[in-house]
Design a protein around this motif. Structure first.
Motif, PDB file in Angstrom:
ATOM      1  N   UNK A 185       2.375   1.323   3.201  1.00 18.88           N
ATOM      2  CA  UNK A 185       3.288   0.275   3.639  1.00 18.88           C
ATOM      3  C   UNK A 185       2.587  -0.732   4.550  1.00 18.88           C
ATOM      4  N   UNK A 186       1.707  -0.248   5.421  1.00 13.86           N
ATOM      5  CA  UNK A 186       0.962  -1.171   6.296  1.00 13.86           C
ATOM      6  C   UNK A 186       0.130  -2.141   5.469  1.00 13.86           C
ATOM      7  N   UNK A 187      -0.510  -1.604   4.414  1.00  9.99           N
ATOM      8  CA  UNK A 187      -1.316  -2.467   3.546  1.00  9.99           C
ATOM      9  C   UNK A 187      -0.429  -3.441   2.779  1.00  9.99           C
ATOM     10  N   UNK A 188       0.717  -2.977   2.324  1.00  8.80           N
ATOM     11  CA  UNK A 188       1.643  -3.826   1.575  1.00  8.80           C
ATOM     12  C   UNK A 188       2.143  -4.982   2.437  1.00  8.80           C
ATOM     13  N   UNK A 189       2.412  -4.696   3.711  1.00  6.45           N
ATOM     14  CA  UNK A 189       2.975  -5.704   4.607  1.00  6.45           C
ATOM     15  C   UNK A 189       1.961  -6.783   5.003  1.00  6.45           C
ATOM     16  N   UNK A 190       0.703  -6.534   4.759  1.00  6.67           N
ATOM     17  CA  UNK A 190      -0.294  -7.574   5.062  1.00  6.67           C
ATOM     18  C   UNK A 190      -0.170  -8.733   4.077  1.00  6.67           C
ATOM     19  N   UNK A 191       0.400  -8.442   2.904  1.00  4.66           N
ATOM     20  CA  UNK A 191       0.579  -9.490   1.896  1.00  4.66           C
ATOM     21  C   UNK A 191      -0.668  -9.785   1.099  1.00  4.66           C
ATOM     22  N   UNK A 193      -2.605  -7.261  -0.331  1.00  2.00           N
ATOM     23  CA  UNK A 193      -2.950  -6.115  -1.169  1.00  2.00           C
ATOM     24  C   UNK A 193      -1.805  -5.796  -2.100  1.00  2.00           C
ATOM     25  N   UNK A 194      -2.099  -5.651  -3.370  1.00  2.00           N
ATOM     26  CA  UNK A 194      -1.059  -5.314  -4.341  1.00  2.00           C
ATOM     27  C   UNK A 194      -1.026  -3.801  -4.566  1.00  2.00           C
ATOM     28  N   UNK A 195       0.058  -3.266  -5.162  1.00  3.25           N
ATOM     29  CA  UNK A 195       0.191  -1.822  -5.338  1.00  3.25           C
ATOM     30  C   UNK A 195      -0.994  -1.124  -6.007  1.00  3.25           C
ATOM     31  N   UNK A 196      -1.571  -1.675  -7.113  1.00  2.00           N
ATOM     32  CA  UNK A 196      -2.731  -0.979  -7.701  1.00  2.00           C
ATOM     33  C   UNK A 196      -3.909  -0.878  -6.728  1.00  2.00           C
ATOM     34  N   UNK A 197      -4.134  -1.930  -5.934  1.00  3.39           N
ATOM     35  CA  UNK A 197      -5.212  -1.892  -4.957  1.00  3.39           C
ATOM     36  C   UNK A 197      -4.942  -0.854  -3.875  1.00  3.39           C
ATOM     37  N   UNK A 200      -5.783   2.602  -4.977  1.00  2.00           N
ATOM     38  CA  UNK A 200      -7.220   2.874  -4.991  1.00  2.00           C
ATOM     39  C   UNK A 200      -7.744   3.243  -3.612  1.00  2.00           C
ATOM     40  N   UNK A 201      -7.063   2.742  -2.549  1.00  2.00           N
ATOM     41  CA  UNK A 201      -7.552   3.006  -1.196  1.00  2.00           C
ATOM     42  C   UNK A 201      -7.047   4.326  -0.633  1.00  2.00           C
ATOM     43  N   UNK A 202      -6.012   4.885  -1.226  1.00  2.00           N
ATOM     44  CA  UNK A 202      -5.415   6.110  -0.693  1.00  2.00           C
ATOM     45  C   UNK A 202      -6.208   7.338  -1.093  1.00  2.00           C
TER      46      UNK A 202
END
Length: 202
Positions: A185-191, A193-197, A200-202
């Motif tokens: 969610x933190x990555x998503x809220x940065x705007x 990073x998209x879900x597939x990316x 890959x980071x998780x």
């Protein structure tokens, strides 16, 4: 007499204590053998009987009895056949008019003379069980909500506390899932990073 053997287990919580379908069929097979009953077919399904017209195999059972393919039913108990007044009434009427000659359970055989008061009481008890269960479940969920508890199971990232006593179950953070979901969610809220990316980071 030609019998159709019928077994049912609900897929819903209200029937957790009912015997499994396999166990029912094993016992029904023993009864058929001991009493020398002629079984023309065996039907089974995992479906609640609390509402009418919801069970495919039960409706098949009724249709085949009505057509004359069989004239008797073998089941574990009446509440395997019905827990609502519509299906109960159908069975009672088939018994009264002679289309269905008997319903055999391990402890009792229901014939035409039992299709009135006796069956009404027994099937009514099954229906009342469902009514009371719905009322008590709604009361329990409302009570939980009033206390600020989530009236359902834990969501992703959380877990039911295994150490809590029955009736006082609490929800705690899942130490494995929660950090991953929080990071996503933190990555998503940065705007940026998209879900597939994110995956890959998780």
């Amino acid at each position: 007499m030609k019998y159709i053997s019928y077994a049912r287990k609900s897929s819903e919580p209200d029937d957790r204590q009912a015997q499994s379908i396999d166990s029912q069929l094993i016992e029904l097979s023993k009864i058929a053998k001991d009493r020398n009953l002629s079984i023309v077919d065996t039907l089974s399904e995992a479906k609640s009987a609390k509402a009418p017209y919801q069970r495919i195999k039960f409706q098949e059972l009724i249709n085949r009895i009505t057509r004359g393919d069989a004239n008797a039913i073998l089941c574990w108990s009446l509440d395997r056949l019905t827990r609502n007044p519509v299906d109960a009434g159908t069975l009672q009427w088939l018994l009264q008019n002679g289309t269905l000659e008997e319903i055999v359970t391990p402890t009792k055989t229901f014939a035409r003379q039992d299709s009135g008061l006796i069956m009404s009481v027994l099937t009514g008890m099954g229906n009342q069980f469902i009514i009371d269960l719905q009322k008590n479940t709604k009361f329990g969920l409302t009570n939980k909500a009033m206390k600020g508890w989530l009236p359902s199971g834990s969501k992703a990232g959380y877990q039911n506390d295994p150490t809590a006593t029955k009736g006082n179950k609490t929800i705690t953070i899942d130490p494995v899932q929660f950090p991953l979901i929080r990071k996503a969610w933190d990555l998503m809220l940065t705007g940026s990073t998209n879900p597939p990316q994110i995956l890959e980071t998780l």
